[in-house]
Design a protein around this motif. Structure first.
Motif, PDB file in Angstrom:
ATOM      1  N   ALA A   1       0.836  -1.199   0.000  1.00 13.83           N
ATOM      2  CA  ALA A   1       0.000   0.000   0.000  1.00 13.83           C
ATOM      3  C   ALA A   1       0.875   1.254   0.000  1.00 13.83           C
ATOM      4  O   ALA A   1       1.944   1.284   0.624  1.00 13.83           O
ATOM      5  CB  ALA A   1      -0.927   0.003   1.205  1.00 13.83           C
ATOM      6  N   ILE A   2       0.425   2.270  -0.690  1.00 10.46           N
ATOM      7  CA  ILE A   2       1.168   3.524  -0.812  1.00 10.46           C
ATOM      8  C   ILE A   2       1.440   4.135   0.557  1.00 10.46           C
ATOM      9  O   ILE A   2       2.485   4.748   0.782  1.00 10.46           O
ATOM     10  CB  ILE A   2       0.402   4.503  -1.725  1.00 10.46           C
ATOM     11  N   ASP A   3       0.522   3.939   1.503  1.00  7.33           N
ATOM     12  CA  ASP A   3       0.692   4.533   2.833  1.00  7.33           C
ATOM     13  C   ASP A   3       1.246   3.553   3.869  1.00  7.33           C
ATOM     14  O   ASP A   3       1.275   3.867   5.054  1.00  7.33           O
ATOM     15  CB  ASP A   3      -0.625   5.133   3.315  1.00  7.33           C
ATOM     16  N   ASN A   4       1.734   2.404   3.437  1.00  5.64           N
ATOM     17  CA  ASN A   4       2.305   1.432   4.376  1.00  5.64           C
ATOM     18  C   ASN A   4       3.809   1.694   4.495  1.00  5.64           C
ATOM     19  O   ASN A   4       4.649   0.950   3.994  1.00  5.64           O
ATOM     20  CB  ASN A   4       2.028  -0.003   3.914  1.00  5.64           C
ATOM     21  N   TYR A   5       4.146   2.782   5.167  1.00  9.89           N
ATOM     22  CA  TYR A   5       5.535   3.229   5.268  1.00  9.89           C
ATOM     23  C   TYR A   5       6.444   2.247   6.011  1.00  9.89           C
ATOM     24  O   TYR A   5       7.587   2.063   5.589  1.00  9.89           O
ATOM     25  CB  TYR A   5       5.602   4.621   5.899  1.00  9.89           C
TER      26      TYR A   5
ATOM     27  N   GLN B   1       7.366  -0.370   3.481  1.00  8.47           N
ATOM     28  CA  GLN B   1       8.250   0.184   2.456  1.00  8.47           C
ATOM     29  C   GLN B   1       9.676   0.296   2.984  1.00  8.47           C
ATOM     30  O   GLN B   1      10.640  -0.043   2.287  1.00  8.47           O
ATOM     31  CB  GLN B   1       7.745   1.551   2.007  1.00  8.47           C
TER      32      GLN B   1
END
Length: 162
Positions: A124-128, A131
Motif C-alpha cells: 500500500a502507498i501509505d504502508n511506510y 516500504q
C-alpha cells in the motif's frame, strides 16, 4: 542471536500459520474466517500453488511469529520464472525484532535456489513501515511502470482479491 527460525511450511503447518493469515486478511479489511483460511492455505500448499515460509520461536516450534507467501509467475520478456512475494505478516509484538527481514531473506534465498529472474511485491502507498523494510532488504521501488488491476467479482463469492 535470533530467538526464532525460518522454515518452509507444508500442510502440517496449517494450524500454525492460519491464525496469522487470518489476522493478515483482517489488516486488509477482510472478515475473519479461520475455516476458509485453513482451506485456502491447505489447497495452496498441497497443490504446490505457493510457497510459504514461517518464523517460529526456537524454544517453541508451535509458536508462529510471522509468515510470507510466494506465488510463481513468469517474465515473458526474460523468458524466466519469477516469484511474487504476495504476503508478508509479522505479529505486532514481534515487529522490529528481525522477523520480517529474516522472512524476506528466506524468500530471497529460495529465489536464488530456484534460479528465478526476480522477486516482485506490492504494498500500500501509505504502508511506510513495510516500504522501509523492503528497501532495507534491497528491494527497489519501480518508477518505470504503473501497475493496474481489474477486480473480477463472482456473484456470491467471498473471494479476496489483492
Amino acid at each position: 542471536m535470533n530467538q526464532f527460525n525460518v522454515i518452509q511450511a507444508n500442510s502440517t503447518h496449517i494450524e500454525l500459520v492460519a491464525p496469522l493469515f487470518n489476522s493478515y486478511r483482517q489488516f486488509y479489511g477482510q472478515t475473519a474466517d479461520l475455516i476458509q483460511v485453513r482451506n485456502f492455505l491447505y489447497e495452496r500448499l498441497v497443490n504446490e500453488d505457493s510457497v510459504v515460509f514461517i518464523a517460529v520461536t526456537q524454544y517453541n516450534p508451535f509458536e508462529c511469529l510471522g509468515f510470507t507467501q510466494l506465488y510463481p509467475s513468469f517474465s515473458s520478456v526474460a523468458m524466466q520464472r519469477t516469484w511474487i512475494l504476495n504476503d508478508l505478516f509479522v505479529l505486532s509484538n514481534f515487529r522490529n525484532q528481525g522477523v520480517g527481514i529474516a522472512l524476506l531473506n528466506a524468500a530471497k534465498d529460495f529465489a536464488i535456489r530456484t534460479k528465478v529472474k526476480r522477486l516482485t511485491l506490492a504494498t500500500a502507498i501509505d504502508n511506510y513501515p513495510a516500504q522501509k523494510l523492503y528497501e532495507k532488504a534491497g528491494y527497489i521501488k519501480d518508477k518505470a511502470f504503473y501497475h493496474y488491476q481489474l477486480d473480477i467479482s463472482i456473484p456470491g463469492s467471498n473471494e479476496f482479491h489483492s
